[in-house]
Design an enzyme around this catalytic site. Sequence first.
Site, short mmCIF file in Angstrom:
data_model
loop_
_atom_site.label_atom_id
_atom_site.label_comp_id
_atom_site.label_asym_id
_atom_site.label_seq_id
_atom_site.Cartn_x
_atom_site.Cartn_y
_atom_site.Cartn_z
N GLU A 167 0.80 -1.24 0.00
CA GLU A 167 0.00 0.00 0.00
C GLU A 167 0.83 1.27 0.00
OE1 GLU A 167 -2.85 -2.65 2.46
OE2 GLU A 167 -0.71 -2.50 2.12
N ASP A 215 -2.12 -5.29 2.93
CA ASP A 215 -2.44 -5.70 4.31
C ASP A 215 -3.37 -6.91 4.33
OD1 ASP A 215 -0.90 -3.64 5.19
OD2 ASP A 215 -2.56 -2.30 5.70
N ASP A 262 -6.11 -7.64 5.99
CA ASP A 262 -7.52 -7.56 6.34
C ASP A 262 -8.36 -7.47 5.07
OD1 ASP A 262 -6.87 -5.04 5.47
OD2 ASP A 262 -7.34 -4.02 7.34
N GLU A 320 -9.86 -4.95 3.73
CA GLU A 320 -9.53 -3.78 2.91
C GLU A 320 -8.27 -4.05 2.09
OE1 GLU A 320 -11.57 -0.41 1.99
OE2 GLU A 320 -12.01 -1.71 3.69
N TYR A 354 1.36 -6.12 12.52
CA TYR A 354 0.23 -5.46 11.88
C TYR A 354 -0.76 -4.94 12.92
CZ TYR A 354 -3.44 -4.61 8.45
OH TYR A 354 -4.40 -4.03 7.66
N ARG A 382 -3.99 -3.82 12.62
CA ARG A 382 -5.44 -4.03 12.51
C ARG A 382 -5.71 -5.51 12.75
NH1 ARG A 382 -4.41 -0.49 8.18
NH2 ARG A 382 -5.20 1.60 8.59
N HIS A 415 -3.61 -14.75 12.93
CA HIS A 415 -3.00 -13.43 13.04
C HIS A 415 -2.50 -13.24 14.47
CE1 HIS A 415 -5.72 -11.95 9.51
NE2 HIS A 415 -4.83 -12.86 9.15
#
Length: 774
Positions: free
Chosen positions: A8, A82, A84, A86, A299, A301, A346
């Site tokens: 990203e 990432d 997740d 998104e 990470y 999130r 995770h």
Amino acid sequence: MSAVVIVESPAKAKTIEGYLGKGYKVLASYGHVRDLPSKEKAVEPDNDFMMHYKVSDAASEKTLKGIMQALKEADTLYLATDLDREGEAISWHVWEEIKRRDAKMAARLHVHRIEFTEITKSALQHAIAHPRALALNLINAQQARRALDYLVGFTLSPVLWRKVKGGLSAGRVQSVALRLIAEREDAIEAFKAEEYWTIHGQFSTAQGKALPSNLAVFKGDKVEKFSFVNEAQATSAQTHLQPLSYKVSALEKADKRRFPSPPFITSTLQQEAARKLGFAARRTMQTAQRLYEAGHITYMRTDSVNLANEAVASIRDLIHSKYGANYLPTAPNTYKSKSKNAQEAHEAIRPTTPANLPGKLHLEDDQARLYNLIWQRTVACQMSPARLEQTTITITDDSQKNTFRATGSVIIFPGFLSVYQEGKDDNAGDDDEAILPQVNEGDVLTTRSIDTEQHFTQPPPRFTEATLVKALEEYGIGRPSTYASIISTLQDRGYVKLEQKRFFPEDVGRVVNKFLTMHFEKYVDYNFTAGMEDELDAVARGETEWKPMLRNFWGPFKSLTEEKTESVKRSDVTTESTGETCPQCNKHELVFRLGRYGKFKACSGYPECNYIEKNESAAPAAGTDTGIPCPVCGTKEGGTLLKRTSRMGKTFYGCSRYPQCNGAMWDEPVQQACPTCHWPLVGKKVSKKYGEWHRCPQPTCDWNDNQEAADATAAFRARFTKGKDAAAAKKASAKTNKAKAAPKAAKAPVKKAATKATATKKAAPKKAAAKKAT
């Protein structure tokens, strides 16, 4: 092999490319490269919820061209966004654009999705060795969320424009968060304080040590909160208790253990950073993002409280070497995630290398403070529990009908408390840490005094960032990764304001909430919104199809919106009954209306009656007194500067004698004379980049003690001033052009005369009417 890796952010790309070395080109997508455009029919419910994505902007187009150029010389594409929903969607959008732009090139590429929870060499090597395909379930869950948010926003916002005020917006999740804040304010306003009294015994031991205590039993009855509800009752009890003799009738000691909190997940990090560091949720996530991209933390999130075995081993080694064997439990501490959707593969948020102690990494201020918090919490979660000795001393009179109790505790082994102690919210009960004197059962005590203390019950506290995030999490509204944007949106829309770290609903926010709860109650219901989040989670787990879920939502929602658009009157929403009669016409009721600058009270008979009640609060509201003399009138008239809030919600400092004195300044005043113009005060500014600095508030003086910060502030303001100047110049130019064009009109005297005659003729009846009225 030559490979292109897509992440990203450029900071993350730079860190990863350094680890992967030759043969890998790491490029940043800069977030989403495409999204739903802000126009109608971007989502078509009647066409099986077809979603029409568009490249976000020119910058995204440039990014995609760079990716396409790099892929011409590559045979492998790694999608490393990432982990997740998104991030999964970002990878999917990039891949969809590649296929759309060059299908032949896409066909020859080896495409892999890789994921990692930390940016370290070993984690990246493991990810590349174990790639997977894009997870369609995660992508569909993100698409469903995006479609829902779009449909609610584009359907409900126009209703608000028609029924409340132009420019407003409604959101599927933000509206429910607004309801939380507005209903808390309603509860505060409806709250009626109740008086109650407590009675405290101040005793001395034989050695003269003070022993404070609280009355627990009075005349054989247990003392409750409202046992004494006025001064007369409390004084009567005090008079009865004062002459009695007291002794220690019981002494109880118990060992108590306090266990460490789990390592951070997204929501608990946001809450604790708000409590301990004063960080807003957005600031916390931005800072954590930078730490993650630099490879310092895992990470950020995540809903999982798991730690990798290698990480636990590293933390335990650190505890043993730094704190000693006593601080290390025999087996690692384990924790269970509360979220049923938590992905246990995770990890929790932790330092990638626990041996990197706070202060060792030379980070900028915000990053250093947040890293310290994460490091402390992570290390503490694997330490031994703290051991406390809790003591309860029972004190009775000779009749044993009146009892005082003293409670305290002493830490006999600090355990994890030597590293970290969790912060507390408003209503969290405080552990009694009072250190009590040494006494024995049967000891006779000397009565120093019996004291009474008045109290009033308190309304529920307004939400802080920490307690709002906690409430959103408890209700299941939104997800931890969305909390920061929810809170920011409410503030950006002007629905709520944050003052002294507390959320207050603005007038327009309360009107919007009233409208939504009255007419769209189901869709701002806490349980309904939480249920929608559960359905999205089920899509992500592959248990539910996303389009049927959208159909179930859209049909009833669309019908209700159409019905309310026709049936609800604007006046029903923007006016509020007061039950008072208008003092001017003595006929109609006074009502509250919503105006440009908030609520005002006016006659409901407008335009027949134009009465508006003078609103004293339209002047700057009385604020907090700083105690600093007003620089204009302070020495003569005694005015002081009050901290106030303008109609636009901005903090300023104004004279307490306003409107007799107009002394005011934007910056926080400091009682220090300007060294250049000798004005009695200077203004204090605080910024993340430059820290605390000062400047003279006088417009004719340019003194400051940080020129770099002053220049940056001036440059920032110039960006807006430039636009205003350009607009003013354009307006002036238009006037000039109009003036230049005037002589051309003069060339048509006949037409001008006719126009003039016509105007005179049209004006005649008005003049006659005016004369008649006179």
